[in-house]
Design a protein around this motif. Structure first.
Motif, PDB file in Angstrom:
ATOM      1  N   ASP A  80       0.839  -1.199   0.000  1.00  0.00           N
ATOM      2  CA  ASP A  80       0.000   0.000   0.000  1.00  0.00           C
ATOM      3  C   ASP A  80       0.874   1.248   0.000  1.00  0.00           C
ATOM      4  O   ASP A  80       2.080   1.195   0.245  1.00  0.00           O
ATOM      5  N   LEU A  81       0.252   2.377  -0.329  1.00  0.00           N
ATOM      6  CA  LEU A  81       0.949   3.660  -0.421  1.00  0.00           C
ATOM      7  C   LEU A  81       0.563   4.511   0.778  1.00  0.00           C
ATOM      8  O   LEU A  81      -0.623   4.605   1.120  1.00  0.00           O
ATOM      9  N   ASN A  82       1.546   5.139   1.407  1.00  0.00           N
ATOM     10  CA  ASN A  82       1.311   5.877   2.640  1.00  0.00           C
ATOM     11  C   ASN A  82       1.845   7.304   2.555  1.00  0.00           C
ATOM     12  O   ASN A  82       2.854   7.655   3.173  1.00  0.00           O
ATOM     13  N   PRO A  83       1.170   8.161   1.776  1.00  0.00           N
ATOM     14  CA  PRO A  83       1.647   9.533   1.608  1.00  0.00           C
ATOM     15  C   PRO A  83       1.265  10.447   2.745  1.00  0.00           C
ATOM     16  O   PRO A  83       0.263  10.230   3.446  1.00  0.00           O
ATOM     17  N   TRP A  84       2.044  11.486   2.921  1.00  0.00           N
ATOM     18  CA  TRP A  84       1.717  12.558   3.866  1.00  0.00           C
ATOM     19  C   TRP A  84       0.574  13.400   3.291  1.00  0.00           C
ATOM     20  O   TRP A  84       0.371  13.411   2.067  1.00  0.00           O
ATOM     21  N   PRO A  85      -0.123  14.163   4.146  1.00  0.00           N
ATOM     22  CA  PRO A  85      -1.227  15.005   3.667  1.00  0.00           C
ATOM     23  C   PRO A  85      -0.753  16.372   3.185  1.00  0.00           C
ATOM     24  O   PRO A  85      -1.447  17.376   3.345  1.00  0.00           O
ATOM     25  N   ILE A 118      -2.008   7.393   6.324  1.00  0.00           N
ATOM     26  CA  ILE A 118      -3.091   6.437   6.076  1.00  0.00           C
ATOM     27  C   ILE A 118      -2.906   5.906   4.666  1.00  0.00           C
ATOM     28  O   ILE A 118      -2.490   6.643   3.767  1.00  0.00           O
ATOM     29  N   ALA A 119      -3.227   4.639   4.466  1.00  0.00           N
ATOM     30  CA  ALA A 119      -3.168   4.073   3.116  1.00  0.00           C
ATOM     31  C   ALA A 119      -4.039   4.899   2.181  1.00  0.00           C
ATOM     32  O   ALA A 119      -5.203   5.157   2.460  1.00  0.00           O
ATOM     33  N   VAL A 146      -3.770  -1.266  -2.307  1.00  0.00           N
ATOM     34  CA  VAL A 146      -4.003  -2.645  -1.906  1.00  0.00           C
ATOM     35  C   VAL A 146      -3.442  -2.790  -0.495  1.00  0.00           C
ATOM     36  O   VAL A 146      -2.360  -2.279  -0.203  1.00  0.00           O
ATOM     37  N   ARG A 147      -4.167  -3.449   0.378  1.00  0.00           N
ATOM     38  CA  ARG A 147      -3.712  -3.589   1.753  1.00  0.00           C
ATOM     39  C   ARG A 147      -2.987  -4.919   1.948  1.00  0.00           C
ATOM     40  O   ARG A 147      -3.271  -5.901   1.245  1.00  0.00           O
ATOM     41  N   PRO A 148      -2.060  -4.982   2.889  1.00  0.00           N
ATOM     42  CA  PRO A 148      -1.309  -6.225   3.123  1.00  0.00           C
ATOM     43  C   PRO A 148      -2.130  -7.239   3.909  1.00  0.00           C
ATOM     44  O   PRO A 148      -1.836  -7.565   5.065  1.00  0.00           O
TER      45      PRO A 148
END
Length: 338
Positions: free
Chosen positions: A119-124, A238-239, A244-246
């Motif tokens: 999954d991708l976890n970008p900052w806001p 947050i993803a 896609v989640r693990p």
């Protein structure tokens, strides 16, 4: 013999994929290349959620069956970095700084997935201003045993509060048991101010559905659906959309319309089903950047809470103590200390 390397075309950029045949989701027989291909298939929606944002790399090099091998990496690797790589330097609550990947385009997403990021976890924030979020994030996290219908009900209450303060929310399934609502905001408030607004918002939602929701930070006090305001603190992620989640069924954190919320079934959205949905209806969150709003009404609500004697709430454990934060000690421990 399994191939050791291949390349994919990510919007005109050739990205190297190592060990493409490695199984990442054993129960579904899905490989790393299947994961990369999924992201390329829904890339316009992916980029609507993460474009130009610094991102933590949450790496699962051996897939979902090897959780002990998974790790967070904040600093983008130097070795093997492609010449087109865009990065941005951010600072953490500790005062430390790091050069992070900036998810600028499809090639950057494919590069991250090749590193094992499921999954991708970008900052806001965007790379042009890493200290002023342009996104308020609502994370609805059900405590164990809570039915999903309660998550749906709290989400609809959240929509009502957003409408009352003239903000537009964009819901998506979390890809696990919860739901997320993203809100575009003007990038003129600090992380501290955005988190304060998020806390006021969470408390307003809780007042609408007090029997099935909570804003209690300490797990021993939680019940129902926890409205996690601290996801808006600096360095919390947050993803993002279409991640896609693990998890074994390769479930997706999928954007949905408000009309879908009341009957949504999160297990329906997986790596295998979402591309067809995307081709059929497009991205329900595609207009999110066209609805940027102000935090002022929520900050006024926060001031009203303060004037009525409602104290601040605890920050996450590794954060420096907030200016008005109460004692960061679990209630049961406080009682023991007398």
């Amino acid at each position: 013999m399994a191939s050791k390397e291949t390349t994919v075309d990510a919007d005109g950029v050739e990205v190297r994929i190592t060990n493409p045949d490695k199984i990442f989701f054993p129960e579904r027989g899905l490989t790393k290349l299947d994961l990369v291909s999924y992201y390329l298939a829904v890339m316009p929606g992916v980029l609507a959620g993460c474009r130009d944002r610094p991102s933590t790399l949450y790496r699962w090099p051996n897939g979902v069956s090897a959780p002990d091998d998974a790790f967070f990496q904040k600093r983008v690797p130097v070795k093997g970095r492609p010449e087109w790589m865009r990065t941005v330097t951010v600072s953490f609550p500790s005062g430390r700084r790091a050069e992070m990947i900036c998810l600028a385009d499809a090639a950057h997403v494919a590069y991250a997935v090749n590193l094992g990021c499921i999954d991708l976890n970008p900052w806001p924030v965007r790379h042009t201003d890493v200290d002023h979020p342009d996104e308020l994030r609502v994370d609805l996290d059900p405590t164990p045993g809570i039915p999903y219908e309660h998550v749906r009900e709290v989400a609809l209450a959240a929509r009502d509060v957003l409408e009352e303060v003239s903000l537009t929310g964009w819901p998506k399934t979390s890809g696990k048991r919860g739901m997320h609502i993203y809100v575009r905001i003007e990038p003129r408030w600090s992380f501290t101010e955005v988190r304060k607004a998020a806390l006021a918002f969470a408390r307003a939602v809780n007042r609408k559905v007090p029997d099935i929701s909570t804003t209690a930070w300490w797990k021993e006090e939680r019940f129902g659906v926890f409205i996690d305001y601290n996801q808006n603190a600096r360095d919390r992620t947050i993803a993002s959309a279409y991640s896609v989640r693990p998890v074994q069924d390769a479930r997706v954190s999928c954007p949905i319309s408000w009309d879908e919320v009341a009957g949504v079934k999160p297990e329906a959205f997986t790596l295998e089903t979402v591309p067809d949905r995307f081709r059929s209806i497009g991205d329900p969150g595609r207009e999110i950047d066209e609805h940027r709003g102000s935090l002022e009404p929520l900050l006024v609500m926060a001031q009203e809470d303060e004037r009525s004697g409602v104290e601040d709430a605890p920050l996450p454990p590794h954060f420096p103590k907030g200016e008005s934060e109460p004692r960061r000690v679990a209630p049961s421990r406080r009682k023991k200390e007398g």
